[in-house]
Design an enzyme around this catalytic site. Structure first.
Site, PDB file in Angstrom:
ATOM      1  N   THR A 238      61.681  -1.750   4.750  1.00  0.00           N
ATOM      2  CA  THR A 238      60.794  -1.734   3.579  1.00  0.00           C
ATOM      3  C   THR A 238      60.947  -0.418   2.829  1.00  0.00           C
ATOM      4  O   THR A 238      61.050  -0.386   1.608  1.00  0.00           O
ATOM      5  CB  THR A 238      59.329  -1.924   4.006  1.00  0.00           C
ATOM      6  OG1 THR A 238      59.219  -3.108   4.778  1.00  0.00           O
ATOM      7  CG2 THR A 238      58.421  -2.013   2.793  1.00  0.00           C
ATOM      8  N   GLY A 239      60.943   0.672   3.585  1.00  0.00           N
ATOM      9  CA  GLY A 239      61.086   1.981   2.948  1.00  0.00           C
ATOM     10  C   GLY A 239      62.377   2.066   2.169  1.00  0.00           C
ATOM     11  O   GLY A 239      62.388   2.389   0.978  1.00  0.00           O
TER      12      GLY A 239
ATOM     13  N   TRP B  83      64.324  -0.247   1.144  1.00  0.00           N
ATOM     14  CA  TRP B  83      64.471  -1.210   0.041  1.00  0.00           C
ATOM     15  C   TRP B  83      64.020  -0.594  -1.268  1.00  0.00           C
ATOM     16  O   TRP B  83      64.573  -0.878  -2.328  1.00  0.00           O
ATOM     17  CB  TRP B  83      63.659  -2.480   0.349  1.00  0.00           C
ATOM     18  CG  TRP B  83      63.749  -3.535  -0.721  1.00  0.00           C
ATOM     19  CD1 TRP B  83      64.642  -4.555  -0.786  1.00  0.00           C
ATOM     20  CD2 TRP B  83      62.905  -3.673  -1.880  1.00  0.00           C
ATOM     21  NE1 TRP B  83      64.431  -5.323  -1.905  1.00  0.00           N
ATOM     22  CE2 TRP B  83      63.354  -4.807  -2.596  1.00  0.00           C
ATOM     23  CE3 TRP B  83      61.822  -2.958  -2.389  1.00  0.00           C
ATOM     24  CZ2 TRP B  83      62.764  -5.240  -3.781  1.00  0.00           C
ATOM     25  CZ3 TRP B  83      61.231  -3.381  -3.574  1.00  0.00           C
ATOM     26  CH2 TRP B  83      61.708  -4.514  -4.257  1.00  0.00           C
ATOM     27  N   HIS B  84      63.006   0.270  -1.194  1.00  0.00           N
ATOM     28  CA  HIS B  84      62.466   0.858  -2.409  1.00  0.00           C
ATOM     29  C   HIS B  84      63.374   1.918  -3.012  1.00  0.00           C
ATOM     30  O   HIS B  84      63.242   2.245  -4.182  1.00  0.00           O
ATOM     31  CB  HIS B  84      61.087   1.464  -2.125  1.00  0.00           C
ATOM     32  CG  HIS B  84      60.007   0.442  -2.021  1.00  0.00           C
ATOM     33  ND1 HIS B  84      59.750  -0.259  -0.869  1.00  0.00           N
ATOM     34  CD2 HIS B  84      59.131  -0.013  -2.941  1.00  0.00           C
ATOM     35  CE1 HIS B  84      58.751  -1.100  -1.085  1.00  0.00           C
ATOM     36  NE2 HIS B  84      58.356  -0.982  -2.334  1.00  0.00           N
ATOM     37  N   GLY B  85      64.260   2.466  -2.218  1.00  0.00           N
ATOM     38  CA  GLY B  85      65.164   3.467  -2.785  1.00  0.00           C
ATOM     39  C   GLY B  85      66.031   4.082  -1.722  1.00  0.00           C
ATOM     40  O   GLY B  85      65.651   4.146  -0.555  1.00  0.00           O
TER      41      GLY B  85
END
Lengths: 471, 383
Positions: free
Chosen positions: A328-329, A331-333
């Protein structure tokens, strides 16, 4: 093309809507498909081939999965191939520079991409993977019509910024164009679209100015408008800043999602909600059931549960949570601050799950303060990689009592918009909405005003006079 | 059909609004320029395979739709009204607003990276140039926001322009005469208006104070019978803010008996006469940018004949345009150079003309962005 822009609202959208409503049902998917490709090319024509390749590869994998229905080994190979093919583009364009930095691979090997990301790649890759996985699991039938399948991947309401729609959730609507357009959907869609537009243009951009008044405005890496500068901000102003950023991020993302859902409805599709008043949460666990619901849902259904979820004992559950939150982390950048942000939430969720949650459920006020504080600080971590911020500088400003530019001017300049933004983060808007659903005349007036004011702001913010005549 | 409209009123509202505005927007004729934004408005971009392939056509088309949007100025004004009256903001469009004094200040919360760099370059350029010549006086016009007489709305962050001006003065050689306009223009007890409310420039009265400070007791102030006032001036700050509560300024000018010759620059220190006439451009008074009335705008090189004695070279930005008429009472020949349109060092001109005095007059805000000041020290290109 951005939904909240004049070319989209007053050129693209009317043309596409007219064509879509007027053509016979059998052609609707074609209009949608071609219109969406034009929408994509408007923003980023050079990465258009990648989008097409992803569509083609997954379309072919779908056909092959049907052929290998009785051969589990082959079926699995095709699944892995499909997922890997989709992911490979994402890995290359988004993560090669980051991974290269970790493993010491430098630029000259040709394996590293340092340019801008292809538009929407984080979203359409996940939708493509959802197709092959749902097919593999037998949750949905194969789509043999390439236009229909292509529409699923590229449809413009959710191509660029979600919500991430699982194939199994939408395949029936894709195949039945005649049942799509109902008066109810048109009406709900229009309401969602106007409210989403107002959230993005009025609230998000409005409160976002507070944050950019602090860190400055950057375009292509260059500072185009000076802010106060985070180095000059007092501790109070730094906190006000990330609180403003937290609200901007919510209204921006929620507004855009609502516009996407609204557009989808007007075209006859029911997309899932993406946000459910996340800032009224009384625990971090609850927050993540209300924020970017389609992303956490995707990770839950395609990563967490296949790995065993919470069914294989606490040790495996913690491992699964760790993997999901790393993903998740990241995926954001592609940056360490995003990894840190993901790990931050992993730790908090584990603490809640193992110990804190029962206490939070008993509290009345303190769980909300606890959640808001941790979430706002989390957004500070999240944004710390951006130009003008910096993790160590931000932490210093937040936690060491620093004097500097005070909050007084900002509270004064943004008093109304801060108040409205805070109120819109509560459940008050929902209550107003329920009232308006019973008073239709008031609702139409309010929505009409919101629409007009949003267009005012869209035009007003393009005012850019020159000091001396610009030849 | 009516029943369906009643069932989906929002949808009807949204689609009607979008369709009507789109059709009206496409039907409305394109405008050529925007006076208030001081720019040529874009027209529909030509389609070519290349421009579509590299995305530039889409970007240009987006700019075209924005620039030519139906009733653009009205939408912008309503936006400004919403910002100040509904949202009660004290800043809009990059301009800080003071309701008590009706002053509009360009905002400078800090300097951008490129502004800081340009400031360093320009300060060094002045210091170097002043070191090369003997009879130089410098005057830099402070921003209204920095003076006690015209302060910013309470608590508004700002750069410390005073400190910047001090650091610039420290860099100049001792032989350069410095006229510190902060003392001249900063006296809060004076009731005269030294800065426009709606424009970043100083008023003619402010320029007059600077002239008195420069020339001292021998200053020749034009007779009051020559004084004219042109009301209805809304300037650069108003363009950005479109403030509902703005109060227009009056442009003051003196009908001094002086003539001006504007030259076309062929190359360094080589000019040909372009036009000859009075100091002012009357057509500008009827347009939006009334400040262009002074000195016919910003010409590279021009020569003004005065009624005094001696020769002066004035190196300037637009601030000096309303200052020059005062010099006509003290000098016989006033040569005016604007480095934006004369991109050579004035050294060769100084050598050939042998001026009695050289005056450098710039507004402080110009020094953060002007890229032509470094031409002061450009090596000569004359063989």
């Amino acid at each position: 093309m951005v939904f909240s822009s004049l070319p989209f609202l007053f050129r693209f959208l009317p043309v596409v809507l007219v064509l879509y409503y007027v053509v016979p049902d059998a052609w609707k998917n074609s209009v949608l498909f071609i219109g969406s490709l034009i929408f994509y090319c408007w923003g980023e024509i050079r990465f258009f081939p990648i989008l097409l390749v992803v569509v083609l590869i997954n379309y072919c994998c779908g056909l092959l999965l049907e052929r290998t229905e009785e051969k589990p080994v082959l079926k699995k190979i095709i699944l892995i191939f499909g997922i890997s093919a989709s992911l490979s583009f994402l890995l290359y364009f988004k993560y090669s520079a980051f991974l290269g930095g970790i493993f010491g691979i430098n630029n000259s090997s040709g394996l590293i991409w340092k340019g801008t990301l292809p538009l929407g790649i984080s979203f359409y890759t996940f939708q493509a993977m959802s197709y092959v996985i749902d097919l593999y699991r037998g949750k949905a039938p194969v789509e043999k019509n390439i236009i229909t399948f292509g529409s699923y991947i590229v449809m413009f309401p959710q191509l660029i910024a979600g919500p991430i729609v699982k194939y199994s959730a939408i395949h029936a609507q894709l195949r039945n164009p005649s049942k799509r357009v109902t008066t109810d959907r048109l009406e709900t869609g229009a309401k969602f679209f106007i409210v989403g537009l107002a959230q993005k243009v009025l609230l998000a951009d409005g409160i976002g100015k507070l944050w950019s008044d602090i860190i400055g405005v950057y375009q292509n890496g260059v500072m185009t408008q000076a802010g106060v500068g985070l180095t000059n901000a007092s501790t109070g102003l730094a906190w006000l800043g990330i609180a403003a950023y937290s609200m901007q991020l919510y209204f921006d993302f929620n507004g855009y999602s609502m516009m996407g859902i609204g557009l989808g409805k007007m075209l006859g599709f029911d997309f899932p909600d993406n946000f459910k008043h996340p800032y009224i949460s009384s625990s971090i666990t609850e927050f993540w059931r209300r924020w970017h619901i389609t992303l956490s849902g995707w990770f839950r259904d395609y990563v967490y549960i296949p790995l065993g979820g919470n069914k294989l004992g606490i040790g495996i559950q913690l491992r699964n949570l760790l993997i999901v939150w790393l993903l998740t982390g990241i995926w954001h950048g592609a940056g360490w601050n995003f990894v840190a942000w993901g790990m931050y939430y992993f730790i908090l969720l584990v603490i809640e799950k193992l110990w804190l949650l029962p206490f939070l459920k008993k509290g009345r006020i303190w769980p909300h303060i606890y959640t808001l504080f941790l979430v706002v600080f989390g957004w500070g971590l999240f944004v710390s990689g951006e130009r003008g911020v910096g993790l160590s500088l931000l932490l210093d400003r937040l936690f060491c009592l620093r004097s500097g530019v005070s909050v007084s001017y900002f509270l004064r300049n943004y008093c109304v918009i801060l108040t409205v933004s805070v109120l819109c983060c509560t459940s008050l808007p929902e209550k107003c909405w329920k009232w308006m659903e019973k008073h239709r005349a008031a609702q139409i007036i309010v929505l009409g005003l919101l629409l007009a004011v949003s267009v005012c702001y869209l035009v007003g913010t393009t005012n850019s006079p020159f000091l001396y005549f610009n030849f | 059909m009516i029943r369906k409209i009643k069932q989906a009123p929002t949808f009807v509202l949204l689609t009607l609004f979008i369709f009507l505005v789109t059709i009206a927007d496409i039907a409305a004729p394109d405008k050529k320029i925007s006076e208030i934004e001081n720019k040529v408005l874009s027209h529909i971009p030509a389609i070519s395979t290349a421009s579509i392939m590299n995305g530039s056509w889409m970007k240009d088309y987006g700019t075209y739709v924005q620039d030519q949007f139906l009733l653009r100025d009205t939408w912008i004004t309503v936006h400004s009204v919403l910002e100040t009256e509904v949202l009660r903001k004290v800043e809009t469009g990059g301009i800080l607003l003071d309701t008590k004094s009706a002053m509009q200040y360009p905002r400078f919360f800090s300097l951008t990276d490129s502004e800081t760099l340009q400031w360093e370059k320009n300060s060094a350029a002045f210091a170097s140039f002043c070191g090369k010549h003997e009879n130089i006086t410098v005057m830099f016009v402070p921003s209204a926001s920095q003076l006690k007489k015209t302060p910013l709305p309470a608590g508004a962050p700002s750069i410390d322009e005073n400190a910047l001006m001090d650091s610039l003065f420290r860099k100049l050689p001792g032989k350069t005469r410095i006229v510190d306009l902060r003392n001249t223009l900063g006296n809060p007890s004076s009731s005269a208006q030294y800065f426009y409310r709606n424009d970043h420039h100083w008023t003619t009265d402010g320029a007059e104070m600077a002239y008195r400070a420069y020339y001292g007791e021998k200053a020749v102030i034009p007779d009051v019978s020559l004084r004219h006032e042109q009301p209805g001036f809304m300037g650069t700050s108003y363009s950005k803010s479109r403030w509902f509560r703005a109060q227009s300024d009056s442009l003051v000018w003196y009908d001094v008996p002086a003539e001006m010759t504007i030259y076309q620059t062929e190359r360094e220190n080589r000019f040909s006469e372009k036009s000859h006439g009075g100091l002012y451009e009357p057509d500008a008074l009827a347009s939006y940018d009334k400040y262009a009335f002074f000195l016919h705008g910003n010409n590279g090189y021009s020569r003004i004949s005065g009624n005094g004695e001696g020769k002066i070279l004035l190196i300037k930005d637009s601030f000096a345009n309303c200052f020059v008429p005062f010099l006509t009472g003290s000098y016989e020949i006033i040569d005016v150079i604007d480095l934006r349109n004369y991109q050579y060092s004035p050294d060769s001109l100084i050598e050939s003309e042998k001026y009695d005095d050289i005056l450098i007059l710039y507004g402080m805000q110009t020094l953060f962005t002007d890229t032509s000041i470094i031409n002061l020290n450009r090596p000569s290109v004359i063989e």
